[in-house]
Scaffold this active site. Structure first.
Site, PDB file in Angstrom:
ATOM      1  N   ASP A  15     -25.876  27.066  51.667  1.00 51.36           N
ATOM      2  CA  ASP A  15     -26.967  27.764  50.978  1.00 51.36           C
ATOM      3  C   ASP A  15     -26.483  28.614  49.797  1.00 51.36           C
ATOM      4  O   ASP A  15     -25.602  29.461  49.944  1.00 51.36           O
ATOM      5  CB  ASP A  15     -27.644  28.668  52.012  1.00 51.36           C
ATOM      6  CG  ASP A  15     -29.012  29.139  51.586  1.00 51.36           C
ATOM      7  OD1 ASP A  15     -29.136  29.703  50.479  1.00 51.36           O
ATOM      8  OD2 ASP A  15     -29.969  28.976  52.371  1.00 51.36           O
ATOM      9  N   SER A  57     -31.890  27.959  47.360  1.00 54.76           N
ATOM     10  CA  SER A  57     -32.394  27.725  48.709  1.00 54.76           C
ATOM     11  C   SER A  57     -33.859  27.282  48.640  1.00 54.76           C
ATOM     12  O   SER A  57     -34.158  26.278  47.993  1.00 54.76           O
ATOM     13  CB  SER A  57     -32.196  28.990  49.547  1.00 54.76           C
ATOM     14  OG  SER A  57     -32.287  28.718  50.925  1.00 54.76           O
TER      15      SER A  57
END
Length: 287
Positions: free
Chosen positions: A194, A48
């Site tokens: 993510d 991320s």
């Protein structure tokens, strides 16, 4: 001698600022550590927000230079600031709900993936382009750079590297695609979200590396989604690893919204301060 690794966890916009600040601080307090981090044989693992920082650092640009735009960032709230805060709250609720009754981590991630797939989050191309503008270049670096993501439909964990045949900006955008906030990214006909949906850091990808430095822009002992599990750390049982969480002062600088545009500069300064106080790393990591 085993190759070292730098593991950079997720944490939103404030996490990017804090990690860049911490690394810039290390250039002052522990230049020996930064020399090893810069070594071409050092593996970078990015999840991320950490995938953005890992890609930036892999460009070879000095951390201090990478940090400057964060220090210079605007402190006024963007039009979507309040929306992103409530969006994060919904994501957290969805993550907790997804684990209730799930028979496997993959099943829980599939539930989150269903949430991500249904959310109205804007055009995918625009999201990839916005990430691309943050990166120093479009090409994968020569070093070993591992970028994490999760398949929206299957819940399967995916790791992208220079041999995956994937556009770098797309890989980073997938790793940063917070469910319900940013659109999943299509790669080879699959949609990805993510990488933090598996783990905030995915530190176990650095298994076999020694030493390993793990940076987590969240408070130690925070919610499960913000902690590095003992299972991840157990892979370093016979090696040297050092886990750094944001300290209390840094957490206060972050504020309540990790996607905030108003606290990037404060988060960057907090990371810089914490990195400058980390002179002992050279002894703990034998770097």
């Amino acid at each position: 001698m085993a190759r070292g690794a730098l593991v950079l966890a997720g944490g939103g916009s404030v996490g990017i600022a804090w990690e860049l600040g911490y690394l810039a601080g290390l250039e002052t307090s522990s230049p020996e550590v930064m020399d090893r981090i810069r070594d071409p044989d050092t593996t970078y693992v990015g999840t991320s927000a950490g995938s953005v920082v890992a890609t930036m650092l892999a460009s070879g640009i000095a951390a201090e230079q990478l940090l400057q735009p964060e220090l210079d960032s605007e402190t006024s709230a963007s039009p979507g600031q309040q929306r992103s805060f409530w969006g994060i709250a919904k994501v957290a609720t969805a993550m907790v709900s997804s684990r209730i009754g799930a028979k496997s981590p993959e099943e829980a991630r599939r539930r989150i993936g269903a949430f991500a797939a249904k959310a109205a989050t804007g055009p995918e191309d625009a999201w990839i382009a916005s990430i691309g503008r943050r990166l120093p270049g479009r090409d994968w670096p020569e070093r070993r750079l591992l970028i994490t993501a999760v398949d929206v439909e299957s819940g399967e964990f995916r790791v992208f590297d220079r041999d995956a045949g994937v556009d770098l900006a797309s890989a980073v955008a997938a790793s940063c695609a917070v469910p319900g906030i940013f659109p999943p990214v299509t790669i080879d006909g699959r949609r990805y979200m993510d990488g933090g949906m598996r783990s905030i850091a995915n530190a176990d990808l650095a298994a076999g590396c020694d030493p390993v430095l793990i940076l987590v822009p969240m408070r130690e002992g925070g919610p499960g989604i913000g902690s590095v599990s003992q299972g991840e750390l157990d892979v370093f049982e016979h090696g040297r690893s050092h886990l750094v969480y944001a300290d209390a002062e840094s957490v206060r600088a972050f504020g309540r919204n990790p996607l905030s545009t108003t606290t990037r500069a404060a988060s960057a300064r907090a990371g810089l301060r914490q990195g400058r106080q980390a002179a002992g790393l050279v002894d703990q990591l034998s770097w």
